[in-house]
Write a protein that holds these residues in place. Structure first.
Motif, short mmCIF file in Angstrom:
data_model
loop_
_atom_site.label_atom_id
_atom_site.label_comp_id
_atom_site.label_asym_id
_atom_site.label_seq_id
_atom_site.Cartn_x
_atom_site.Cartn_y
_atom_site.Cartn_z
N GLU A 159 0.80 -1.22 0.00
CA GLU A 159 0.00 0.00 0.00
C GLU A 159 0.84 1.27 0.00
O GLU A 159 0.35 2.35 0.34
CB GLU A 159 -0.91 0.01 1.25
N GLY A 160 2.09 1.18 -0.39
CA GLY A 160 2.94 2.36 -0.37
C GLY A 160 3.49 2.57 1.03
O GLY A 160 3.74 1.62 1.76
N GLY A 161 3.66 3.82 1.43
CA GLY A 161 4.26 4.08 2.74
C GLY A 161 5.77 3.93 2.67
O GLY A 161 6.36 3.80 1.59
N PHE A 162 6.38 3.92 3.83
CA PHE A 162 7.84 3.85 3.89
C PHE A 162 8.30 2.41 4.08
O PHE A 162 7.78 1.67 4.91
CB PHE A 162 8.36 4.72 5.04
N ARG A 163 9.32 2.05 3.30
CA ARG A 163 9.92 0.72 3.42
C ARG A 163 10.92 0.68 4.57
O ARG A 163 11.54 1.70 4.88
CB ARG A 163 10.67 0.38 2.13
N SER A 164 11.11 -0.48 5.16
CA SER A 164 12.23 -0.65 6.08
C SER A 164 13.51 -0.38 5.30
O SER A 164 13.66 -0.85 4.17
CB SER A 164 12.23 -2.06 6.66
N ALA A 165 14.44 0.35 5.91
CA ALA A 165 15.53 0.94 5.12
C ALA A 165 16.45 -0.09 4.46
O ALA A 165 16.79 0.07 3.28
CB ALA A 165 16.35 1.89 5.99
N THR A 166 16.85 -1.12 5.18
CA THR A 166 17.75 -2.10 4.56
C THR A 166 17.04 -2.91 3.48
O THR A 166 17.54 -3.02 2.35
CB THR A 166 18.40 -3.01 5.61
N PRO A 167 15.86 -3.49 3.75
CA PRO A 167 15.14 -4.16 2.66
C PRO A 167 14.81 -3.21 1.51
O PRO A 167 14.91 -3.59 0.34
CB PRO A 167 13.86 -4.65 3.35
N GLY A 168 14.43 -1.97 1.84
CA GLY A 168 14.15 -1.00 0.79
C GLY A 168 15.38 -0.71 -0.05
O GLY A 168 15.29 -0.56 -1.28
#
Length: 281
Positions: A135-144
């Motif tokens: 649904e969008g939003g912010f990804r976890s930084a390392t996986p992102g």
């Protein structure tokens, strides 16, 4: 070595340069720079190093860092209160709570004190739900960051079998959710998985996030697999690099692979939050 390198350092540099120009333009329009607040609890040397690196990268692209340091004896209630103040501060666009917290601090409770609109590290339950339902939003930084690396190198994910080795809240679990959102078939493995080598051997994509140096042997890999190694301990990853590079098609080095991409994703999402909050998105 037959594998091609997924170069996180070069990719992060390109992203940083793009952000630098964008932030300069946004700052001129809004009259202030984006602000990333970092919360560091305790005196863990590695955590201090990581926060320093993130602050340096912020300054490099024009993001204003705001560093909050809390004593090693800080309670959960004190840490939660500090994060809530940042959540309520209209001048703060993103909040990062550095992991790990001291043992007396309920880290999940501190994460949940972050306003989801400022969760640029993707650690709240709301962010995990957004990743789960695409649904969008912010990804976890390392996986992102790993996903951005796959995008940059044109790694096809749809229909592929991905094995994620690790199930932490900030790495393994969200990594699998993001891969699932791109129509990969995902298998989670962890410390109690039996026949780990067999699971890894069937994977088109392997993401190593167990925190155990050289846990995954190169001989386990399917020929032509894509390998993203998120482990790091004394310049060693979770994957036995030399033997893995002989079998994989693409592989991240350690260091210089996933690590730089984590910070690049954090900076990108801070700028995204800034644009949303100032209605420039």
């Amino acid at each position: 070595m037959s594998a091609q390198i997924l170069d996180g350092r070069a990719t992060a540099k390109a992203i940083t340069e793009e952000l630098q120009a964008e932030v300069a333009d946004l700052t001129a329009k809004v009259g202030r720079a984006p602000v990333l607040a970092t919360v560091l609890i305790g005196d863990d040397p590695a955590s201090h190093t990581y926060v320093k690196m993130k602050i340096n990268r912020c300054r490099q692209v024009g993001i204003e860092p705001r560093k909050i340091e809390l004593d090693h004896s800080t309670t959960t209630e004190e840490a939660v209160a500090a994060v809530r103040r940042l959540s309520e501060d209209a001048e703060v666009d993103g909040i990062l709570v550095q992991h790990p917290a001291p043992p007396q601090v309920d880290e999940a409770a501190v994460f949940e004190a972050i306003d989801p609109a400022k969760d640029v590290d993707g650690v709240t339950s709301g962010s995990l739900a957004s990743m789960a339902f695409n649904e969008g939003g912010f990804r976890s930084a390392t996986p992102g960051g790993i996903m951005r690396l796959f995008e940059r190198y044109g790694i096809e994910l749809e229909g592929k079998h991905a094995v994620v080795v690790g199930r932490s809240r900030i790495l393994g679990i969200p990594m699998g959710l993001l891969l699932l959102g791109q129509n990969a078939t995902v298998t989670y493995c962890h410390s109690r998985t039996t026949d780990l080598a067999d699971h890894v051997g069937r994977a088109d994509i392997v993401v190593a996030a167990a925190g155990r140096p050289e846990l995954i042997k190169g001989e386990w890999l399917k020929a032509g697999a894509v390998v993203a190694d998120a482990g790091y301990a004394d310049n060693t990853g979770d994957v036995e690099f030399g033997s893995a590079a002989d079998r994989a098609r693409w592989i991240t080095p350690v260091p210089g692979g996933v690590g730089p991409m984590t910070i690049a994703c954090l900076l990108e999402q801070t700028v995204q939050s800034f644009k949303q909050r100032t209605r420039l998105a």
